[in-house]
Design an enzyme around this catalytic site. Structure first.
Site, short mmCIF file in Angstrom:
data_model
loop_
_atom_site.label_atom_id
_atom_site.label_comp_id
_atom_site.label_asym_id
_atom_site.label_seq_id
_atom_site.Cartn_x
_atom_site.Cartn_y
_atom_site.Cartn_z
N ASP A 14 45.73 39.47 12.63
CA ASP A 14 44.99 39.71 11.39
C ASP A 14 45.19 41.17 11.01
OD1 ASP A 14 43.18 39.39 9.23
OD2 ASP A 14 41.52 40.10 10.48
N GLU A 74 48.32 36.51 9.23
CA GLU A 74 47.55 36.13 8.05
C GLU A 74 48.08 36.91 6.85
OE1 GLU A 74 43.01 36.67 6.41
OE2 GLU A 74 43.29 36.16 8.53
N ASP A 147 37.46 40.62 13.70
CA ASP A 147 38.91 40.75 13.47
C ASP A 147 39.71 39.90 14.46
OD1 ASP A 147 38.91 42.63 11.24
OD2 ASP A 147 38.16 44.09 12.68
#
Length: 169
Positions: A14, A74, A147
């Site tokens: 991420d 992502e 996260d």
């Protein structure tokens, strides 16, 4: 005749310039097991180049230690602030580069697809993703940060969709 199931390690990432979450799962058939997770933090007082280097060094040490077979990143959305968007894009470039520099195939999924795969709703909040990842991977209850949960969500999304990619390409 019995088909041998292959085991694959998927590293979810991420991207963020301040905090980049990572999470590693092992998938064998329909069994998913969490292996590790964490966050690479950068110091806002450092120059952009130093922060990107910190991010790269942190991610490469994760890759060297855990040896993932595949990585998933992502996709990020465009921010209203062009300077923030540009810096996030640079961080994302480092996040894509780190596994690629170790010949780890990198896949990308939109934020909405990841959230829909994990939570069932494409516009889920970070808290909802965290709660669902904890339910899907119950051994991570108290140690999981947002996260890292997003990164594990990306890895879970890829675990669900990776077999279909063979037929699309």
């Amino acid at each position: 005749m019995r088909v041998k199931k292959t085991t694959v390690r998927i590293l979810g990432l991420d991207p963020g310039l301040r905090h980049t979450g990572w999470g590693l799962i092992q998938v064998c058939g329909n069994m998913v097991k969490p292996l590790a997770h964490g966050t690479v933090h950068t110091d806002a007082n450092l120059s952009l180049a130093e922060r990107l280097n910190t991010l790269y060094q942190g991610l490469t040490s994760v890759i060297q230690e855990y040896r993932p077979d595949e990585a998933v990143v992502e996709e990020t959305f465009v921010n209203m602030n062009p300077t923030s968007t540009l810096k996030l894009g640079m961080a994302r470039g480092v996040v894509l580069l780190a596994p690629a520099s170790y010949n780890v195939p990198v896949f990308e999924y939109s934020t909405n697809k990841i959230k829909k795969s994990v939570v069932g709703v494409g516009h889920a909040t970070k808290t909802q993703v965290l709660m669902m990842v904890q339910r899907l991977l119950p051994t991570l209850q108290s140690t999981l940060k947002p996260d890292a949960a997003d990164a594990l969500g990306a890895a879970l999304c890829h675990a669900h969709h990776r077999e279909m990619l063979k037929y699309v390409n």
